[in-house]
Scaffold this active site. Sequence first.
Site, PDB file in Angstrom:
ATOM      1  N   ASP A 231       0.828  -1.214   0.000  1.00 21.71           N
ATOM      2  CA  ASP A 231       0.000   0.000   0.000  1.00 21.71           C
ATOM      3  C   ASP A 231       0.860   1.260   0.000  1.00 21.71           C
ATOM      4  O   ASP A 231       0.532   2.248   0.661  1.00 21.71           O
ATOM      5  CB  ASP A 231      -0.933   0.025   1.222  1.00 21.71           C
ATOM      6  CG  ASP A 231      -1.765  -1.233   1.367  1.00 21.71           C
ATOM      7  OD1 ASP A 231      -2.186  -1.775   0.333  1.00 21.71           O
ATOM      8  OD2 ASP A 231      -1.997  -1.668   2.517  1.00 21.71           O
ATOM      9  N   GLU A 429     -11.682   0.087  -3.205  1.00 22.57           N
ATOM     10  CA  GLU A 429     -10.821   0.596  -2.130  1.00 22.57           C
ATOM     11  C   GLU A 429      -9.754   1.490  -2.740  1.00 22.57           C
ATOM     12  O   GLU A 429      -9.720   1.722  -3.937  1.00 22.57           O
ATOM     13  CB  GLU A 429     -10.166  -0.565  -1.382  1.00 22.57           C
ATOM     14  CG  GLU A 429      -9.339  -1.470  -2.296  1.00 22.57           C
ATOM     15  CD  GLU A 429      -8.789  -2.697  -1.584  1.00 22.57           C
ATOM     16  OE1 GLU A 429      -8.902  -2.778  -0.364  1.00 22.57           O
ATOM     17  OE2 GLU A 429      -8.242  -3.560  -2.274  1.00 22.57           O
TER      18      GLU A 429
END
Length: 806
Positions: A231, A429
Amino acid sequence: MAQRMRRATRGRVAALATVGLMLAAGFVTGAAPVQAADADLIVNGGFEDGLASWFVNNGNAADGAQLSATSDAFSGATAALVTSRTTTGSGPMQDLSGKVQAGQAYTLTARIKYENPNGPATKQFFATMHYGGGTYTNLVSVTATKGQWAQFNGTFTIPSGQVVSTARLFFETPWTATPATDPDLHLMDFTLDDVSVVGAAPPAPASKTIEVVGKLPGEHNPLIGHKFGADGFGFVHDGRVYMYLTNDTQGYAPNPATGVSPGINYGDINQITVISSPDLVNWTDHGEIQVAGPNGVAPFTTNSWAPGITKKVVNGQEKFFLYYANGGGSSNVITGASPLGPWTSERTSTLINGSTPGAEDVAWKFDPAPFVDDDGQPYLYFGGGPASTSMPPAERFNNPKNIRAIELDDSMVATQGTAAVVDAPVAFEAGHVFKREGRYYFSYSSHFGGNDFGGSQQPLPGYPGGGQIGYLISDNPMSWPKETYAGVLFPNQSQFFGAGTGGNNHQSVFEFEGKYYFTYHAPTLNKRINGNTTQGYRSPHIQELAFNPDGTIQQVVGTYAGVNQVRDFDPYRVFEAETFGWSKGVATTKVDGSSAQFGGAAPNLVVRDIDNGDWTALSSVNFGANGAQRVTAKVRALAAGGQIQVRLDTATGPVVGTVPVDTPVGQWAEVTAELEGVSGVHDVYFTYTGPAGVDLFELDTWSFRAATLELPVTVTASARCVGGKVYVAVQARNDSDAPVGITVQSPYGERSFAAVAPGANAYQSFNTRAVSVPAGSATVRVTGAIGGQDVTTVRTVQHPAGTCGG
Ligand SMILES: [Ca+2]
Ligand SMILES: [Ca+2]
Ligand SMILES: [Ca+2]
C-alpha cells in the site's frame, strides 16, 4: 495403561508410565537434570494476573466451559475456576506453541481441587498437550481427593519426531464419549493454581531474514529486497521521496525447516514501515512506526493499514499528518514533527467512523488518502468494501458509491462538513487524489465482484475488470460523478509479474523533479522466495506515469526494471548503512539514538544478520574524477576475523579496499581502509567475509573521503653569497599541464607569479642582507584548477644555511 485411550476425533499417546512410578516413589520437582537455561514456560501460572494468557480448550467444536478467577486459591490471592464444562476436555488452556521443543524433557507442576458434593470421593485429572489436529498427549496425571488440593508433579519428554508448531497445554478429566450421562462424575467444576512447566528455554524466534536476493542487481523493482511493504504512499519532502508502507513483514514467519511462512494475517499489522530515497533506487530503511496497539502512538486503534501522508503549516509550524486504516471499521491520523517523526496522536478517538457525516453507508471506512490543494484546503478520501444493500441491485456492482471525499479542517486532524460520494465505477478501495495542470485525478482499486455486490455482475462497457486501478478526472476535488471516469491506468499486477502475484492493489502518484511517478505493490519478493506459491506478502514498486496531450494517463506497464535513477549517489558524507540499492542476506533493526545522517529525532537502524557471503550495494555512486581516498564504517564487531571488501560494479568485482573489522567485540567503533583506483561513477558492493556460521558484525554508517586534490609542482631552495650578502633562492616548477599562479614566501620577502606556464619555473632569489643565515624554510603556494575545481597546493621547502667568506 488405563490412561491410553482412543477417541473418534482425536488420537492420544499416553506418556504416563514413568510419571506414575515417579509419583509412587515420591519424586519431586528436580528429578530431571536441571540445566542453567531452564525456564518456566507458563505465563501467569499462579493466576495472580487473573485469567491473562489462559482460555478454555477449544480443540473440538463440542468443547466449552466458563473460566473465572476465584479467591479460593492454593497460593496467592487468585486461582482459576472452570465451570459449565461441556466435555471432559473442557478446561483451562495455555498456548505453548513456539516454546516447547521436540526431544526436550519438562517438569510440570500444578495444584488442582474439586468439591462437587455429588461427585466421587477421588477423581483423576490430566495435564494434556494438544499438538493440533487430532493429536493429544496426556502428560502428567494426578488423583485428587474431593475437597483437597492435589498436586500434579511429574516430567514428560516430547518425542523427538513430534511436530510442535502447535502445542497447547490444558487440564481435563479422563475422556468419555457421553459425559453428560453422568456430569457429576465427568464434568465437575474444578479449580487450578500454581501451574508451571519448567525446561529448556524457548528457542530464539525463527529468523525473518530474507536470504534470497529479492531485488536483482540492475533492477529497481521491488524497491527493497530485505523486507516487505504494501500500500505504498509516495511523498516528496526536501529533495527526497518517502514511501510509507503497510508493514507486511510483521506477520512473516518462515518455518525454519521449510522456509515457508503462513499466509499473511492483516490483523497482525499495527506498524507502518518508512523508507526514503534521493534517487528512487538507493533506499534508506527508517524502520517501523508503532502506530496502533497497546504500545502504539494511537493506542485506541488496533491496526495500521494503507497509510497516506501530507504536510501543512499549522499555527506557523510545518507538521506531517499520517493517516491510516484502523482495520476496515475506521480511519485515523497521527502527527509528525518531520517525515520521520517523532509521532504523536492529537486525537483520542478515530477520525473517520460510523458517525462521520455522509459516511454512514460506507461498509469499510478505511484507506484514508489526504490531499492539500494549492489554496491550502485539505481533503481526505476514504472508504470501500461492498456496496450498501440499500443500493438498487442494478448499481451495486458497477456503481457501488462506496468511496467518499470530505474536507479536513485547518487542524488536519478533524473533518468538516459532510462527505460526498465518489462514484467510481466498480470501486472497491484505495482512493487517492493528485492534481496536475489544474485538474484533479482520483485513482482507486476495483473489486473482483462476488456475492457481496449482489445484483447484476456484468461490468458496463469500458468499466474496469477485477483488481485494476481505474481513475477519474474532475475540475472539483469534491465532485466525482461517474461521468468523470477516465479509464484504467494500471491493470492487475499479475498481468506483468505472473503466477502468484495477483490479488488487490493500492496505488499513489507523486511528482518528483518534474516527473510523475506511480506506486503500486506486487508480491514479487514473496515470489522470489517461494516461487509461484506466494503467501500474500507484498512489495513496493514504482513506475513512471506519462500523460497524453489531453491529460489522460498512458496505461502503466509494470516492470522489474522500474524507473531510472534520478541522480548519482553522493558518497562524500556520513550516510546510513541501512541504505541499499540491492542487498543479500541482511536484515535491519532499530537501535537507540538518532540517525547520524537524518539527525534530530529521526530513528536510526543498523544492518544486522551479516554472515560470510552477505552483501549490500549502492547504485551509481559518483566518486568524481579524482576519486575516493578512503572509506570509513561504523561497526560493532560480533566475532573476530570479519572483513568488509569494497568492490566496484558487481558483488564479485575488483576489490578496491579491504576494511578489517578488528575492533573489540560488542563495541561500536570506526574502522577504515585506504582505497585504490576508485573514481568516476560505479555501483559499489560491500561484501562481507569472516568465519562461517556466526553473525560477523553490525553496520551503522558509511562515509567516503575524497582524494585530496594537488597541483603537481617541484620545489627546490638554495643559499649562496653574492656581493658579500647571502641570497636564498627558491624555485618552483609547474609540473601540471595548465598555467598556475605561484607565490614564493620566505623570511626575507615574498613574490607572486601569475600564469606560470606548464613546465616553466617561478624563481626568486631573496637578498637576506646578512653575511650569514641559518638553515630555514620557504613556502610555495600554487593556485590553479583541476577538473573545473579551484585547488590550492602549499609546499614547504628547506634551504641550507649560508655564509659569505668565513
Ligand atoms: Ca494463585
Ligand atoms: Ca545473513
Ligand atoms: Ca544507521
